[in-house]
Structures are given as structure tokens and as C-alpha cells.
Write an enzyme that holds these catalytic residues in place. Sequence first.
Site, PDB file in Angstrom:
ATOM      1  N   ASN A 117       6.924   3.696   7.257  1.00  0.00           N
ATOM      2  CA  ASN A 117       6.088   2.657   7.853  1.00  0.00           C
ATOM      3  C   ASN A 117       5.206   2.043   6.778  1.00  0.00           C
ATOM      4  O   ASN A 117       4.450   2.759   6.108  1.00  0.00           O
ATOM      5  CB  ASN A 117       5.190   3.234   8.955  1.00  0.00           C
ATOM      6  CG  ASN A 117       4.407   2.164   9.683  1.00  0.00           C
ATOM      7  OD1 ASN A 117       4.961   1.420  10.482  1.00  0.00           O
ATOM      8  ND2 ASN A 117       3.111   2.078   9.427  1.00  0.00           N
ATOM      9  N   GLU A 118       5.352   0.732   6.573  1.00  0.00           N
ATOM     10  CA  GLU A 118       4.506  -0.007   5.630  1.00  0.00           C
ATOM     11  C   GLU A 118       4.396   0.704   4.282  1.00  0.00           C
ATOM     12  O   GLU A 118       3.320   1.113   3.837  1.00  0.00           O
ATOM     13  CB  GLU A 118       3.118  -0.232   6.234  1.00  0.00           C
ATOM     14  CG  GLU A 118       3.142  -1.149   7.448  1.00  0.00           C
ATOM     15  CD  GLU A 118       1.764  -1.476   7.991  1.00  0.00           C
ATOM     16  OE1 GLU A 118       1.637  -2.470   8.713  1.00  0.00           O
ATOM     17  OE2 GLU A 118       0.808  -0.705   7.705  1.00  0.00           O
TER      18      GLU A 118
ATOM     19  N   GLU B 242       5.439  -5.829  13.847  1.00  0.00           N
ATOM     20  CA  GLU B 242       4.069  -5.646  14.337  1.00  0.00           C
ATOM     21  C   GLU B 242       3.296  -6.954  14.229  1.00  0.00           C
ATOM     22  O   GLU B 242       3.399  -7.655  13.220  1.00  0.00           O
ATOM     23  CB  GLU B 242       3.302  -4.602  13.503  1.00  0.00           C
ATOM     24  CG  GLU B 242       3.773  -3.183  13.589  1.00  0.00           C
ATOM     25  CD  GLU B 242       2.914  -2.262  12.724  1.00  0.00           C
ATOM     26  OE1 GLU B 242       1.769  -2.656  12.389  1.00  0.00           O
ATOM     27  OE2 GLU B 242       3.383  -1.173  12.375  1.00  0.00           O
TER      28      GLU B 242
ATOM     29  N   LYS C   2      -8.803   2.862  16.844  1.00  0.00           N
ATOM     30  CA  LYS C   2      -9.111   2.761  18.270  1.00  0.00           C
ATOM     31  C   LYS C   2      -9.621   1.380  18.666  1.00  0.00           C
ATOM     32  O   LYS C   2      -9.558   1.006  19.837  1.00  0.00           O
ATOM     33  CB  LYS C   2     -10.119   3.832  18.672  1.00  0.00           C
ATOM     34  CG  LYS C   2     -11.478   3.760  18.020  1.00  0.00           C
ATOM     35  CD  LYS C   2     -12.372   4.890  18.514  1.00  0.00           C
ATOM     36  CE  LYS C   2     -13.725   4.903  17.821  1.00  0.00           C
ATOM     37  NZ  LYS C   2     -13.601   5.305  16.397  1.00  0.00           N
TER      38      LYS C   2
END
Length: 641
Positions: free
Chosen positions: A145-146, A303, A352
Amino acid sequence: MSDVIAYGGDWNPEQWPEETWEQDVALMREAGVNRVSVGIFSWSLLEPAEGVFDFDWFDRVMDLLAANGILANLSTPTASPPPWFGDAYPEALPVDADGRRLHHGSRQGFCPSSPIYREKALRIAEQVATRYRDHPALAMWHVHNEYGCHNARCYCDTSAAAFRSWLRAHYSCLEALNEAWGTAFWSQRYGDWAQILPPRATPSFTNPGQQLDFRRFSSDALVELYVAERDLLKKLTPDVPATTNLMAGAHWDMDCWAFAAELDVVSTDHYLVGARPEPHIDLAFAADYARSLAGGRPWLLMEHSTSAVNWQPRNLAKRPGELRRNSLQHLARGADGIMFFQWRASRAGAEKWHSAMVPHAGTSTKIFREVVALGAELAGLADVVGSTVRADVAILLDHSSVWAQDHPAQPTADLDPVEEAKRWHAALWRAGLTCDLAHPEGDLSGYRLLLVPALYLVSDSGAANVEEFARRGGVVLVGPYSGIVDEHDRVRLGGYPGAWRDLLGVTVEEFFPLEGTIALDSGATGGVWSELARTTGAKVLDTYATGEPAWTRNEFGDGAAHYLTTRLEDDALAEVVAAVCAEAGVEPVAEAAPGVEVVRRSHADGRSYLFAINHTGQDAVVRPPGGAPVTVPAGDVRIIH
């Protein structure tokens, strides 16, 4: 990828009690979600202790997806090693240029050159692939991922040894390296390969050639990690495509051209930067770059955000309708999949405050209503899948040039090559023109116009490629401080711009960086940069008040090459871009008001879709060629079949 537009996002069920999983999948079906990325950050749960694996919970996740007709971009969870890894193998943790070893506690806590990391990463990848190779939910491998997002370069002793091995493979002998790096300067000549280190913290400027090659090596190390995982997956699942999510247009530590060449499907992530006055233009740049990395084929937006992100100084929420406009803008520029980070907003952890498809406030929200509406709209646009975007103009872009110009010892700190590329792209965007990004050594034959905003470094083959483009009838516009050095960051002697003096019919004697602005005879204004130049065959189209050329045009073969010796301000740049577009015969696909973006996607059989996206607060009319005018309401999108 499929015969429908992939729609969904990262689903992280491990963050939530299992009783919420059924609810999640039911909401996904309500929203029209048909694809999710899973397992990205699950290593510590799939392998809670070294060599101890627990897949029972993840079996239920995959089975739940399959039972509900939702496909998985199944990740190898190697982007975030678990705590036991750093505890057991501290020597595999990354080290920064100051010699500080970084510790576990975030993500990407590993040295890309570490053989221990590679061994453990391949082991968990093999476990995942072996278990789910025949699972009906498996549609694509989401490798890692990335890559390089936080650990693009490591300066540890393991990396130093790997760097020396890379250099040995790229240079015929140590003397060739000394020549390439210019080590006669500052008594840096190397007498033994073992003396070479990464460009760690030094009393003054590091050697530019050393710094450039270390950036290349570091990018290659990340590509090698991807290829190692991909090859393992291909042995077990030869028919399952593999990808990894690049960050095209935003993250410049990896050579995206090299990475893209190894991907079955190009995928990328994009997030709006709130500090930009027109972030939708930056989005267009990133989308055009992703499409170009894919060679013009459809690509996957892995994304983006439904609203605010969590990592900017001021994380701006998206206004009503902006989620849809952003998504359809990516679709217009070639994406066959629209996905988000993430499905459900996290209750805890560093992200979050990152928005999600299901926000903290639940489903009775603006965000979720827009997510559901977008899913229904995309389901009705399945005919778009597989169509492509054609561009007549390309901007040349090379990561090695960006890296070389990143060395601090430059004539000015105010000429940013990435921002210049984006600024020239924005001039095309405002003119209603879609463009590609292209590597200087790539195939340029399909274009009419090349823009070279700030290509400081160019190889001999890249320079010759641009010359051949003009010789065959193409039009070229070159910006200042381009063609200055060779592939080793050595100045091309005999006058600037060394690579293209003959092409441009201009020789520059000296650079004159500016603190303020400079006036041109035409009334235009330049800033940041100027040059003392003389023509050697080119025609002068504009000058400074002192008489030196500011804009020139040179006939070359069957084409022509223009040159700017200053950084024109936006309005003046727009006029020059308009002039070279007219000369090259490049035209918009439709007539539209300022701020209305129009892009065409087409199938080989002639079916096409004109996307008209109104980024303004006023209704606007779009006039397609040969068609009836179409009104696009303020902030809205119309797709004309």
C-alpha cells in the site's frame, strides 16, 4: 478490470466488532458497492506472533463478501509490519539521513533493502495467496500500500551495501562513477567501492550525482519489493491481475514510470489539497498523469476521500455535490473504478478524522446520501467502461529531473519543476484542452504539441527524441532552465540550453534569477527567472526592455520549437500556450465557459461520452461540435452520450 465501474473503498472490518460486518455489507449493497479493498493493514492480526497464523476471522470476511456479490482487491498486508517484527529485528527498521533509527508505532516501519523484511513479507504474502487463491471474492491483488509514502529512502548500513551493489551494476568501473559524479571536486574521488555511502548528513552540500543516484536506487528498491511479491502471487494465481496504489502527481519519491511498467492495472490515490485555490485543476493533473502511466488505457482510482482528510494543517470538508464532481472528474479522465479511503470512518487511530463512506454520524448524513446516489449513477454508466481519452498535447515529465533539481545548490530556490508542470497543465485546462504526461524517452508520435515546462535534466536519447518529434512536424514549447544537464547532473557545455541549442536556435550565456518581476515589450510580465540569450537562427517573438529575447520560435525540420527565457505570469503564459496550440492545430472538444471542464471518452467503435463538469457557481452552456447546446447547472455534471 470488469464490465462495470468498480465502486467501493477500503474495508477494515478488523477495526470493528464482528456483529457490525453484516450491517456493513448490507449498507454496501444499498450504496451500490461492488468492490472493496481488504487486508491492507491486517498483518498483526493475520500473523499475531512470528510464524503463527490466524485466518479464521478473515475467512468469514471473504465469505461474507462473496455471499453478497462484492469482489475483493485482496491486499498483501506488507505495508505495516506488526510490533513483533521491529522487536525481533531492530536492524530491519529504517534509518534517516541523520543516523536515527526509526521505531515501530506508525506504518511502513521497515528498510526497503532489508533481506529480513523481504523474507517475512513474502512469507505472509504466500500465506494469503495460498489460502485465497481460489476464493470467489478474489478479483485483484492489491500489493502492499502506497510504496515509499513514509520510508522512501533508508540510510542504514544494509541500504549502503545495497546502494554499492546497485552502483556496481550501473557503472562499468569505479573510475566511470568518479567521472559521472565529478568527484574531482572537493576531493571526493573514491579509491574503493567500500568508501561509498548513502548521502547521509554532511557538513555542507552533498555530491549532486551521489544524491541523484541514491534517489534512483531507492526508487528501484521499492519497485523490486513490488516485483518480488507480484511474481510470487503470479505463480499461485496466474490469472489474477496485480496492482499497487501509486500516488501519481502528489508523491515524487518514486519513479512512477518504472512502477507503472510492472502493473497489470495502473491504480493511484488522490486527495485534494485544501491550500490550493483550484484543487480540481490539481485533480485533473493527477488523473491525466495516472492515465498516461497506464499508456492511455483505463485505470483505477484506488483511494480518494468523501470529504475531509486528516493530515493537512486545515482539513477542509467537501461542499454538497463536490464528492460527485470529484468522482466523475476522475471517471471523465479515464478511470474505470472509483474507490475511497475508507468504507467506515475509524473510531480510533491516527486516521480517525479522515472522512469515509459511512461517517461517524452514520447513514442519515450528507456524505452517505451522496455515496448512495453516486453508486446508482455509476451503475448506469457501465457503457463507459473500456473507453479511452485521446490527447493531442503532452507535457514532458521525468522524476530524475525533479530529483536532480531538488539539490539545494541551484541558481534559485523559486523555480519548482513540479509546480511549473502543474502550472502549464493548468493553462491547458483553462483552455479546455486535455493533455497527457509523457516521459522524454517515450513514444511521442501520437502528439501534435509537446510542452517542456522545466526539464532541467534530460538524457541524450531524451533530447534526441524531442528533436525528432519537431523534425517530423511537431510543435515544441520549452520553458526556462530546461535541457541544462545530462543524466548524471553534469552541465552540458557550450551555452544553455545545452541539449536543445540547435532545436531552439538560441544560445544562453547566463542566468539572471529575479527577486521581483520583469516587463516584456508585449506588456507581458515575467518573474523568478530571466536569461541573457542570443538567437542563432530563431525568430524573436517578444523581448525584454533591454532588447534580449524573451520568447523565440525556430523552424526545425517540418516542425517548430518555441523557447521562453523567463517564467511568464499566468495570463501571459496562457497567451503563449494558446498561440502554440493554434499553430499545432490543437483544439478543445467543445466550446465551454471558463471554469467548465469538458473531456471526451471514446470507444474504438465510435461511441463516445462528453463529460461536462461545471466547477463554477453559475449555470453554463456547453456547445458540442455538431450537437445541440447543453446547459450544465452550477456545480453540476452532464454526460452527453
